[in-house]
Write a protein that holds these residues in place. Structure first.
Motif, PDB file in Angstrom:
ATOM      1  N   LEU A 154      46.275  44.578  43.641  1.00 43.86           N
ATOM      2  CA  LEU A 154      45.039  44.259  44.379  1.00 43.86           C
ATOM      3  C   LEU A 154      45.288  44.135  45.875  1.00 43.86           C
ATOM      4  O   LEU A 154      44.353  44.251  46.666  1.00 43.86           O
ATOM      5  CB  LEU A 154      44.433  42.957  43.848  1.00 43.86           C
ATOM      6  CG  LEU A 154      43.769  43.030  42.463  1.00 43.86           C
ATOM      7  CD1 LEU A 154      43.322  41.646  42.024  1.00 43.86           C
ATOM      8  CD2 LEU A 154      42.590  43.987  42.504  1.00 43.86           C
ATOM      9  N   ILE A 155      46.550  43.862  46.267  1.00 40.43           N
ATOM     10  CA  ILE A 155      46.855  43.750  47.706  1.00 40.43           C
ATOM     11  C   ILE A 155      46.533  45.057  48.408  1.00 40.43           C
ATOM     12  O   ILE A 155      45.954  45.081  49.501  1.00 40.43           O
ATOM     13  CB  ILE A 155      48.338  43.370  47.909  1.00 40.43           C
ATOM     14  CG1 ILE A 155      48.607  41.993  47.307  1.00 40.43           C
ATOM     15  CG2 ILE A 155      48.699  43.385  49.382  1.00 40.43           C
ATOM     16  CD1 ILE A 155      50.068  41.589  47.393  1.00 40.43           C
ATOM     17  N   GLY A 156      46.922  46.179  47.788  1.00 38.57           N
ATOM     18  CA  GLY A 156      46.642  47.478  48.400  1.00 38.57           C
ATOM     19  C   GLY A 156      45.157  47.743  48.517  1.00 38.57           C
ATOM     20  O   GLY A 156      44.678  48.243  49.546  1.00 38.57           O
ATOM     21  N   PHE A 157      44.417  47.389  47.472  1.00 33.44           N
ATOM     22  CA  PHE A 157      42.968  47.585  47.530  1.00 33.44           C
ATOM     23  C   PHE A 157      42.327  46.649  48.565  1.00 33.44           C
ATOM     24  O   PHE A 157      41.307  46.977  49.159  1.00 33.44           O
ATOM     25  CB  PHE A 157      42.359  47.345  46.147  1.00 33.44           C
ATOM     26  CG  PHE A 157      42.681  48.424  45.154  1.00 33.44           C
ATOM     27  CD1 PHE A 157      41.948  49.597  45.127  1.00 33.44           C
ATOM     28  CD2 PHE A 157      43.727  48.274  44.256  1.00 33.44           C
ATOM     29  CE1 PHE A 157      42.243  50.605  44.208  1.00 33.44           C
ATOM     30  CE2 PHE A 157      44.026  49.270  43.336  1.00 33.44           C
ATOM     31  CZ  PHE A 157      43.278  50.437  43.319  1.00 33.44           C
ATOM     32  N   ALA A 158      42.923  45.453  48.766  1.00 33.09           N
ATOM     33  CA  ALA A 158      42.370  44.502  49.732  1.00 33.09           C
ATOM     34  C   ALA A 158      42.528  44.988  51.164  1.00 33.09           C
ATOM     35  O   ALA A 158      41.784  44.573  52.066  1.00 33.09           O
ATOM     36  CB  ALA A 158      43.051  43.145  49.576  1.00 33.09           C
ATOM     37  N   ALA A 159      43.517  45.870  51.397  1.00 28.76           N
ATOM     38  CA  ALA A 159      43.737  46.367  52.764  1.00 28.76           C
ATOM     39  C   ALA A 159      42.668  47.372  53.185  1.00 28.76           C
ATOM     40  O   ALA A 159      42.425  47.574  54.383  1.00 28.76           O
ATOM     41  CB  ALA A 159      45.114  47.004  52.877  1.00 28.76           C
ATOM     42  N   PHE A 163      39.417  45.767  41.976  1.00 24.66           N
ATOM     43  CA  PHE A 163      39.154  44.431  41.427  1.00 24.66           C
ATOM     44  C   PHE A 163      38.669  44.533  39.972  1.00 24.66           C
ATOM     45  O   PHE A 163      39.104  43.762  39.100  1.00 24.66           O
ATOM     46  CB  PHE A 163      38.105  43.750  42.297  1.00 24.66           C
ATOM     47  CG  PHE A 163      37.786  42.340  41.884  1.00 24.66           C
ATOM     48  CD1 PHE A 163      38.698  41.323  42.104  1.00 24.66           C
ATOM     49  CD2 PHE A 163      36.582  42.038  41.267  1.00 24.66           C
ATOM     50  CE1 PHE A 163      38.404  40.025  41.728  1.00 24.66           C
ATOM     51  CE2 PHE A 163      36.289  40.742  40.879  1.00 24.66           C
ATOM     52  CZ  PHE A 163      37.210  39.719  41.118  1.00 24.66           C
ATOM     53  N   THR A 164      37.802  45.502  39.697  1.00 21.66           N
ATOM     54  CA  THR A 164      37.299  45.696  38.336  1.00 21.66           C
ATOM     55  C   THR A 164      38.433  46.075  37.389  1.00 21.66           C
ATOM     56  O   THR A 164      38.516  45.578  36.244  1.00 21.66           O
ATOM     57  CB  THR A 164      36.209  46.783  38.326  1.00 21.66           C
ATOM     58  OG1 THR A 164      35.165  46.407  39.214  1.00 21.66           O
ATOM     59  CG2 THR A 164      35.649  46.978  36.920  1.00 21.66           C
ATOM     60  N   GLY A 165      39.331  46.938  37.868  1.00 19.03           N
ATOM     61  CA  GLY A 165      40.476  47.317  37.045  1.00 19.03           C
ATOM     62  C   GLY A 165      41.350  46.125  36.707  1.00 19.03           C
ATOM     63  O   GLY A 165      41.857  45.998  35.584  1.00 19.03           O
TER      64      GLY A 165
END
Length: 565
Positions: A133-138, A227-229
């Motif tokens: 999720l860190i990568g998606f948060a960026a 996030f859904t994943g």
């Protein structure tokens, strides 16, 4: 920062204790969870209140004052006519809160990032896959930066339209132009122009904010997918029995608050980045002031020996092609009273602005004794200049202060202020004011409103505060006074000019379009279309039967006809 992780851990322990039928441990966990939640809400509210108060106070009192101080350091008026400078000042006028809020947001970003790290660490105890999720948060951060740059560019590009609509709004709402707007019926037209300027400015910024919103939406879409994943992974682990029910509660609690934690972190980072973008105009202004400020440091003489000499001086206002002054060469002897006359637009006031270093000549030189005026420190030179300008200021402060600022060293010296008032023949005006020198001026501040002639007398008194000038300028000093008052004022100031001549060798320059009032000057300069057409005494110029004689005759005839009428 730590309340949310503590809350998640406490809830996990509470649920596991309940499943173990351990009411004491469950009660302790629930109490810790409740305290953590309450403490988090309280600290969040306190942080918002304190940071808002400090940001607003410092932004208003410090940053705006800093901008004003930077502008005050600019040597001449030409800088304030540059659109690139005015555009950035417009941005800064509306950005003081953001500039001051940015450092607080930087601290908040660090704290929020640490909190986010703790939350992700808790998720990792359930499954390391959730760290993705860190990568998606960026993604939202990167996309939001793109949008912020677009918004800043639009604010700078539309700053001129914002200045125009504010100017038109002030014209329509202030008392100064109210009479003419109502008599002419131009109010609705002015309102339409103001609305048009506002629409142009808002349209540009609206389009930029729409683009920024689309960038932000794209970033959050990427995050939502990740996030859904992550939530699907949690559900799968729970279904297969790879985690306890307490782990599931912890993961769900963290997952629910994770979005807010990431949003708050990104918001803090975004505001910090936005503050950095807003800093650019401030840094530009500082750099501009340093680059354009005069490096001259020479001091003017204590007393004039020879006088002031103009040698081939020419000047054209920025943005125009017609020269306001063209190749003017003349000597203003020390101790002399020099009158400058001519038709409107002949260059009279421009010459005064060059003498006071409000502008610098495009070519030619101005010498003070044997010193080049350009080599003199503008601050030091203006400290030896006293002036009453045609477009004098109307300062809505106490009457004594609006006179005293003519020489700040004597601002609190009531005797000096009253002496300056007497020099302008304005003691009667002071006596009529309800609180004398302490009377507040300006109706919008519940004060007294002066007439145009009274404001001009106030400006004349302000110009009389300095007792040792080398240059004493009176630019249309009696334009708002009646003929008897004008004659009386000129007699007083001619006498004052002789006193200053004896004291410092001062040159007194009087600009007037009324020829009859300058007949007593030692030398009269006649300007025409920016050029020096004639010079001499009143008698010499009448005898020459040139331009001065023609203009003098026209005014004398007009005055005689008005008297007969």
């Amino acid at each position: 920062m730590v309340t949310t992780p503590v809350l998640a851990l406490a809830l996990r322990d509470t649920v596991d204790a309940m499943l173990r039928h351990d009411p004491r441990a469950a009660a302790v966990g629930a109490a810790v969870a409740a305290l953590s939640y309450a403490l988090g809400r309280y600290l969040g509210s306190l942080d918002y209140t304190l940071v808002g108060m400090l940001a607003d106070r410092i932004g208003t009192l410090h940053i705006r004052r800093h901008v004003e101080e930077q502008l005050a350091r600019l040597d001449g008026l030409d800088h304030l006519e540059r659109t690139d400078l005015l555009d950035r000042v417009t941005v800064l006028r509306n950005a003081s809160w953001q500039l001051n809020h940015a450092p607080w947001q930087a601290v908040a970003a660090v704290c929020d990032a640490l909190r986010l790290g703790l939350l992700l660490l808790l998720l990792a105890t359930v499954t390391p896959w959730l760290l993705l999720l860190i990568g998606f948060a960026a993604a939202p951060l990167w996309f939001d930066q793109r949008g912020q740059r677009s918004v800043f560019a639009a604010e700078t590009d539309t700053a001129e339209q914002f200045r125009l609509q504010r100017h038109l709004f002030n014209l329509a709402t202030e008392a100064a132009g109210g009479k003419e707007l109502r008599v002419s019926g131009a109010g609705p037209s002015l309102a339409r122009r103001q609305r048009h300027a506002w629409d142009l400015a808002v349209a540009g910024r609206f389009r930029a904010r729409v683009r920024a919103a689309l960038w932000t939406l794209a970033g959050w879409t990427v995050f939502t997918v990740g996030f859904t994943g992550g939530l699907l992974v949690l559900v799968d682990l729970t279904a297969r029995g790879a985690a306890t029910v307490g782990d599931l509660v912890l993961a769900v609690t963290v997952a629910v608050t994770l979005r807010n934690a990431i949003q708050e972190t990104l918001t803090a980072v975004s505001h910090t980045v936005g503050g950095r973008v807003q800093v650019e105009p401030l840094l530009w202004l500082r750099s501009y002031v340093r680059a354009t400020r005069s490096r001259a440091h020479a001091s003017p003489p204590a007393r004039l020996r020879d006088g002031i000499t103009l040698d081939g001086v020419s000047f054209t206002y920025p943005g125009t092609t017609r020269a306001a002054l063209s190749n003017v060469s003349v000597s203003l002897p020390a101790g002399s009273v020099v009158a400058i006359v001519g038709e409107y637009g002949s260059g009279k006031t421009t010459l005064v602005k060059l003498l006071t270093q409000l502008y610098r000549p495009d070519c030619g030189r101005i010498r003070v004794d044997d010193l080049d005026l350009g080599d003199l420190s503008p601050v030091a030179w203006r400290a030896r200049v006293a002036a009453a300008f045609q477009d004098f200021g109307r300062f809505h402060i106490a009457f004594g202060e609006t006179v005293g600022i003519g020489d700040l060293s004597g601002l609190s010296d009531r005797a000096r202020v009253l002496a300056a008032v007497d020099a302008a023949d304005s003691r009667t005006l002071v006596d009529r004011l309800p609180d004398g020198l302490d009377t507040q001026l300006g109706r919008q501040f519940d004060g007294v409103e002066l007439s145009e002639g009274q404001w001009q007398r106030t400006a004349l008194a302000r110009a009389s505060m300095r007792t040792d000038p080398l240059l004493f300028v009176l630019d249309e000093p009696t334009a708002s006074l009646d003929a008897p008052s004008e004659h009386h004022i000129f007699e007083r100031y001619l006498a004052r000019a002789r006193e200053l001549a004896d004291r410092t060798g001062a040159v007194t320059v009087i600009v007037s379009h009324r020829f009859s009032t300058v007949a007593g000057a030692d030398r009269i300069l006649v300007l025409h279309e920016g050029r020096l057409a004639e010079q001499g005494t009143h008698a010499e110029l009448l005898a020459a039967d040139g331009r001065y004689a023609d203009l003098y005759g026209i005014q004398a005839t007009a005055y005689d006809l008005s008297q007969k009428g």
